[in-house]
Design a protein around this motif. Structure first.
Motif, PDB file in Angstrom:
ATOM      1  N   PRO A   1       0.835  -1.196   0.000  1.00  0.00           N
ATOM      2  CA  PRO A   1       0.000   0.000   0.000  1.00  0.00           C
ATOM      3  C   PRO A   1       0.875   1.254   0.000  1.00  0.00           C
ATOM      4  N   PRO A   2       0.456   2.281  -0.739  1.00  0.00           N
ATOM      5  CA  PRO A   2       1.212   3.526  -0.696  1.00  0.00           C
ATOM      6  C   PRO A   2       1.035   4.177   0.659  1.00  0.00           C
ATOM      7  N   GLU A   3       1.909   5.070   0.960  1.00  0.00           N
ATOM      8  CA  GLU A   3       1.788   5.801   2.215  1.00  0.00           C
ATOM      9  C   GLU A   3       0.873   6.989   1.962  1.00  0.00           C
ATOM     10  N   PHE A   4      -0.426   6.823   2.242  1.00  0.00           N
ATOM     11  CA  PHE A   4      -1.406   7.872   2.035  1.00  0.00           C
ATOM     12  C   PHE A   4      -1.404   8.819   3.227  1.00  0.00           C
ATOM     13  N   ARG A   5      -1.494  10.106   2.942  1.00  0.00           N
ATOM     14  CA  ARG A   5      -1.694  11.120   3.977  1.00  0.00           C
ATOM     15  C   ARG A   5      -2.943  11.902   3.612  1.00  0.00           C
ATOM     16  N   GLN A   6      -3.922  11.934   4.503  1.00  0.00           N
ATOM     17  CA  GLN A   6      -5.174  12.621   4.193  1.00  0.00           C
ATOM     18  C   GLN A   6      -4.931  14.116   4.057  1.00  0.00           C
ATOM     19  N   GLN A   7      -5.588  14.706   3.060  1.00  0.00           N
ATOM     20  CA  GLN A   7      -5.486  16.133   2.780  1.00  0.00           C
ATOM     21  C   GLN A   7      -6.745  16.846   3.261  1.00  0.00           C
ATOM     22  N   ASP A   8      -6.630  18.147   3.474  1.00  0.00           N
ATOM     23  CA  ASP A   8      -7.806  18.940   3.869  1.00  0.00           C
ATOM     24  C   ASP A   8      -8.887  18.870   2.802  1.00  0.00           C
TER      25      ASP A   8
ATOM     26  N   GLN B   1     -12.358   5.730  -2.815  1.00  0.00           N
ATOM     27  CA  GLN B   1     -12.587   4.821  -1.705  1.00  0.00           C
ATOM     28  C   GLN B   1     -11.322   4.031  -1.384  1.00  0.00           C
ATOM     29  N   LEU B   2     -11.085   3.837  -0.092  1.00  0.00           N
ATOM     30  CA  LEU B   2      -9.990   2.987   0.380  1.00  0.00           C
ATOM     31  C   LEU B   2     -10.588   1.853   1.199  1.00  0.00           C
ATOM     32  N   ALA B   3      -9.989   0.684   1.090  1.00  0.00           N
ATOM     33  CA  ALA B   3     -10.350  -0.462   1.920  1.00  0.00           C
ATOM     34  C   ALA B   3      -9.050  -1.101   2.372  1.00  0.00           C
ATOM     35  N   ASP B   4      -8.845  -1.187   3.654  1.00  0.00           N
ATOM     36  CA  ASP B   4      -7.602  -1.716   4.222  1.00  0.00           C
ATOM     37  C   ASP B   4      -6.379  -0.979   3.680  1.00  0.00           C
ATOM     38  N   GLY B   5      -6.516   0.335   3.485  1.00  0.00           N
ATOM     39  CA  GLY B   5      -5.399   1.156   3.026  1.00  0.00           C
ATOM     40  C   GLY B   5      -5.115   1.078   1.537  1.00  0.00           C
ATOM     41  N   LEU B   6      -5.989   0.421   0.769  1.00  0.00           N
ATOM     42  CA  LEU B   6      -5.796   0.272  -0.671  1.00  0.00           C
ATOM     43  C   LEU B   6      -6.960   0.896  -1.428  1.00  0.00           C
ATOM     44  N   ALA B   7      -6.680   1.417  -2.630  1.00  0.00           N
ATOM     45  CA  ALA B   7      -7.737   1.971  -3.477  1.00  0.00           C
ATOM     46  C   ALA B   7      -8.682   0.851  -3.887  1.00  0.00           C
ATOM     47  N   GLU B   8      -9.972   1.093  -3.691  1.00  0.00           N
ATOM     48  CA  GLU B   8     -10.988   0.067  -3.971  1.00  0.00           C
ATOM     49  C   GLU B   8     -12.250   0.771  -4.461  1.00  0.00           C
ATOM     50  N   GLY B   9     -12.752   0.366  -5.620  1.00  0.00           N
ATOM     51  CA  GLY B   9     -13.948   1.000  -6.179  1.00  0.00           C
ATOM     52  C   GLY B   9     -13.577   2.174  -7.055  1.00  0.00           C
ATOM     53  N   ARG B  10     -14.491   3.142  -7.132  1.00  0.00           N
ATOM     54  CA  ARG B  10     -14.282   4.309  -7.974  1.00  0.00           C
ATOM     55  C   ARG B  10     -13.218   5.234  -7.395  1.00  0.00           C
ATOM     56  N   GLY B  11     -12.396   5.790  -8.300  1.00  0.00           N
ATOM     57  CA  GLY B  11     -11.383   6.727  -7.833  1.00  0.00           C
ATOM     58  C   GLY B  11     -10.828   7.592  -8.949  1.00  0.00           C
ATOM     59  N   VAL B  12     -10.173   8.667  -8.528  1.00  0.00           N
ATOM     60  CA  VAL B  12      -9.538   9.607  -9.451  1.00  0.00           C
ATOM     61  C   VAL B  12      -8.141   9.894  -8.924  1.00  0.00           C
ATOM     62  N   ILE B  13      -7.177   9.875  -9.837  1.00  0.00           N
ATOM     63  CA  ILE B  13      -5.798  10.209  -9.491  1.00  0.00           C
ATOM     64  C   ILE B  13      -5.402  11.468 -10.236  1.00  0.00           C
ATOM     65  N   TYR B  14      -4.832  12.418  -9.540  1.00  0.00           N
ATOM     66  CA  TYR B  14      -4.232  13.604 -10.136  1.00  0.00           C
ATOM     67  C   TYR B  14      -2.738  13.532  -9.845  1.00  0.00           C
ATOM     68  N   MET B  15      -1.950  13.313 -10.875  1.00  0.00           N
ATOM     69  CA  MET B  15      -0.500  13.220 -10.697  1.00  0.00           C
ATOM     70  C   MET B  15       0.106  14.620 -10.663  1.00  0.00           C
ATOM     71  N   ASP B  16       1.229  14.757  -9.971  1.00  0.00           N
ATOM     72  CA  ASP B  16       1.894  16.046  -9.863  1.00  0.00           C
ATOM     73  C   ASP B  16       2.323  16.594 -11.220  1.00  0.00           C
ATOM     74  N   ASN B  17       2.576  15.728 -12.194  1.00  0.00           N
ATOM     75  CA  ASN B  17       3.041  16.172 -13.516  1.00  0.00           C
ATOM     76  C   ASN B  17       1.902  16.557 -14.453  1.00  0.00           C
ATOM     77  N   GLY B  18       0.642  16.510 -13.979  1.00  0.00           N
ATOM     78  CA  GLY B  18      -0.499  16.890 -14.792  1.00  0.00           C
ATOM     79  C   GLY B  18      -1.238  15.719 -15.416  1.00  0.00           C
ATOM     80  N   ASP B  19      -0.694  14.515 -15.324  1.00  0.00           N
ATOM     81  CA  ASP B  19      -1.365  13.323 -15.830  1.00  0.00           C
ATOM     82  C   ASP B  19      -2.437  12.887 -14.828  1.00  0.00           C
ATOM     83  N   GLY B  20      -3.303  11.969 -15.239  1.00  0.00           N
ATOM     84  CA  GLY B  20      -4.332  11.510 -14.325  1.00  0.00           C
ATOM     85  C   GLY B  20      -4.989  10.225 -14.783  1.00  0.00           C
ATOM     86  N   PHE B  21      -5.851   9.712 -13.926  1.00  0.00           N
ATOM     87  CA  PHE B  21      -6.627   8.515 -14.227  1.00  0.00           C
ATOM     88  C   PHE B  21      -7.931   8.593 -13.461  1.00  0.00           C
TER      89      PHE B  21
END
Length: 143
Positions: free
Chosen positions: A10-17, A31-51
């Motif tokens: 699992p990545p080291e997630f830190r909750q943001q405001d 959504q996270l389950a047991d510290g892992l991404a599970e279900g629907r999600g969106v990623i915003y990468m620092d370089n401008g890419d995403g998923f």
């Protein structure tokens, strides 16, 4: 391959405001389950890419759309983090249909957007041996 960290770890997630979860290269909203991404999600990468799509145990699993900072995008099915089946890939003003097997491009066709819907030409892109990334002419292997 996991977008969020090494597979099985699992990545080291830190909750943001903002309600998202910060990890090494970006922010995950979903959504996270047991510290892992599970279900629907969106990623915003620092370089401008995403998923945006579905996850199972930190891996892309189900329908999803990848976007890149240059405006390119790709949508299709993922199974346990690997691209599977037909994807649509927009690069510049070229729309490609790409068929994957375990994230390795098997074939790619440029869609003729001037002709009948979904008509494909015989012009094809190249598939990299490493990682199976499809490169339309002019796109670097690292993209």
């Amino acid at each position: 391959m996991s977008l969020l960290g090494a597979e099985g770890e699992p990545p080291e997630f830190r909750q943001q405001d903002s309600g998202g979860w910060r990890f090494k290269n970006g922010i995950f909203y979903g959504q996270l389950a047991d510290g892992l991404a599970e279900g629907r999600g969106v990623i915003y990468m620092d370089n401008g890419d995403g998923f945006q799509g579905l996850f199972s145990k930190n891996l892309q699993h189900g329908l999803g759309v990848s976007t890149w900072a240059d405006g390119s995008w790709e949508e299709g099915e993922y199974v346990q983090g690997k691209k599977q089946g037909w994807h649509r890939y927009l690069y510049g003003d070229e729309l490609w249909k790409v068929r994957y097997l375990d994230s390795v491009a098997q074939e790619a066709y440029l869609v003729d957007r001037e002709g009948p819907e979904e008509a494909m030409t015989t012009r094809s892109g190249s598939a990299d041996a490493v990682g199976g990334a499809v490169r339309p002419p002019g796109r670097s292997p690292s993209a």
